[in-house]
Design a protein around this motif. Sequence first.
Motif, PDB file in Angstrom:
ATOM      1  N   GLU B   5       0.838  -1.207   0.000  1.00  0.00           N
ATOM      2  CA  GLU B   5       0.000   0.000   0.000  1.00  0.00           C
ATOM      3  C   GLU B   5       0.876   1.262   0.000  1.00  0.00           C
ATOM      4  O   GLU B   5       0.595   2.252  -0.680  1.00  0.00           O
ATOM      5  CB  GLU B   5      -0.894  -0.028   1.238  1.00  0.00           C
ATOM      6  N   LEU B   8       2.323   1.712  -3.451  1.00  0.00           N
ATOM      7  CA  LEU B   8       1.300   2.227  -4.364  1.00  0.00           C
ATOM      8  C   LEU B   8       1.094   3.725  -4.139  1.00  0.00           C
ATOM      9  O   LEU B   8       0.982   4.500  -5.095  1.00  0.00           O
ATOM     10  CB  LEU B   8      -0.014   1.465  -4.151  1.00  0.00           C
ATOM     11  N   ASN B  12       1.541   6.834  -6.692  1.00  0.00           N
ATOM     12  CA  ASN B  12       0.399   7.737  -6.925  1.00  0.00           C
ATOM     13  C   ASN B  12       0.658   9.141  -6.371  1.00  0.00           C
ATOM     14  O   ASN B  12      -0.212  10.003  -6.453  1.00  0.00           O
ATOM     15  CB  ASN B  12      -0.864   7.158  -6.285  1.00  0.00           C
ATOM     16  N   LYS B  13       1.848   9.320  -5.811  1.00  0.00           N
ATOM     17  CA  LYS B  13       2.251  10.615  -5.232  1.00  0.00           C
ATOM     18  C   LYS B  13       1.263  11.083  -4.159  1.00  0.00           C
ATOM     19  O   LYS B  13       0.885  12.255  -4.108  1.00  0.00           O
ATOM     20  CB  LYS B  13       2.398  11.682  -6.335  1.00  0.00           C
ATOM     21  N   LYS B  41       7.871  -1.242  -9.850  1.00  0.00           N
ATOM     22  CA  LYS B  41       8.412  -0.327 -10.873  1.00  0.00           C
ATOM     23  C   LYS B  41       8.497  -1.039 -12.226  1.00  0.00           C
ATOM     24  O   LYS B  41       8.094  -0.489 -13.264  1.00  0.00           O
ATOM     25  CB  LYS B  41       9.808   0.146 -10.415  1.00  0.00           C
ATOM     26  N   GLN B  44       5.108  -1.623 -13.753  1.00  0.00           N
ATOM     27  CA  GLN B  44       4.575  -0.373 -14.321  1.00  0.00           C
ATOM     28  C   GLN B  44       5.230  -0.095 -15.686  1.00  0.00           C
ATOM     29  O   GLN B  44       4.549   0.240 -16.658  1.00  0.00           O
ATOM     30  CB  GLN B  44       4.854   0.776 -13.357  1.00  0.00           C
TER      31      GLN B  44
END
Lengths: 181, 235
Positions: B5, B8, B12-13, B41, B44
């Motif tokens: 979490e 993530l 998602n900054k 990473k 993505q």
Amino acid sequence: MNRTLSETLLQSRLRNDDKNALETIYKKYRLAFINYASGFDIDNTVAADIYQDSVIAMHQNFVINKLNLEKSSIKTYLFGIGKNKIYKYLKEQKKTTLVNQQVDDYEEICLNENVHSDKAIELSKNLKLISESCQKILKLYYYRGLTIDEIVEQTDYKDSATVRSHKSRCMKRLKTLFKKK
Amino acid sequence: MQHEELILKYFNKTLTNNEEVLFSNLLNKDADFKTLFDEHKNMQLAFEINEKEKLKLHLQNLESSKKSVFKTILNQKFIVFATACCLLIGGFYFINNSSSNLYDNYFEVYPNVLEPVVRGEMNIKSDAFIAYENQNYQVAENNFKLILETNPDDNIRFYYALTLLNQNKTKPAQKVLNSLKQKNHDFLPEIYWYSALIAVKNHDFKLALKELQALQGMNSTFKKEEIKKLIEDLN
């Protein structure tokens, strides 16, 4: 800058990886960009190719980095990326003298487009080999950056435990493919 | 908070200040956390690569369909002129029906009967068939080739061969069609028919007759009359 409602909506749709929003933008600014590129002595086919790459780079920046443009419009941002790609193209073609001649309203935007590691490239190939449902759930999590709860909301999975276990099974399957090679 | 979490939230900054400190500590000191981070990473990036590829094909298809629309308008403008020309040269064409245009007389683009195209759907398969239906054979060829890299479906391979043939890439088309003769798929009579036409084009009438006779032996209804007529033309 006051953003119009449609701009705000479009940005939000882009962040949600909405392909129709992408198409709308592509069609809306295509001709203007090709005309813009012709000012750099770039023919229409190359200009269309650069434009496609710019639209894709912009779209992925919205999806992955949750981009929120507050001080510029989508068009200005897109053309800024395009301008950077035009300069790169001209540099490759060794037409550097022309680069200095263009003065316009667009500020060059250089996106840190990732250099892909061998591992990421191999992973991208293996992703095509797993089931569509696995591709979908992993894409929502890793590419779109949705939380497990958001995935439950946006899909037909009954609860977060199901999403977690399905995601975990998909990752295992992917790792098996890696080991096979 | 779970490590996944936290990672993530980093991507998602949306990390808070405290979470940022925690994240940074874990990344530097916890090897398992670092492995999990690298995995995220790479995943993505992998999706970024695949999505880029899909989006590029989609936009190329959009570009090609724009050209098709333009061509249609152009065709309409010149349709009267074209009709007049056809009437003038038509007679001449049929009188001088040489072996080289025998191929053109019999060749027809094979329709898409495999994958009904659903507009708005976006995957590489539908992109390939949309391009095929729009006669953007170069785009269709690229897409079919990509599909075959991961899915060796012989029905798709048949359409791949036809995209080659529709671009007059006769030799590679023939190679693919030959490879499909012993395989299990839905297009065996079609494969012999197009192989016969390629042989006609290459002036190898003996081979063409052989392919056509093999085709007649299948008792298929596909091009039944045309097969008979072409055999007569060749004899």
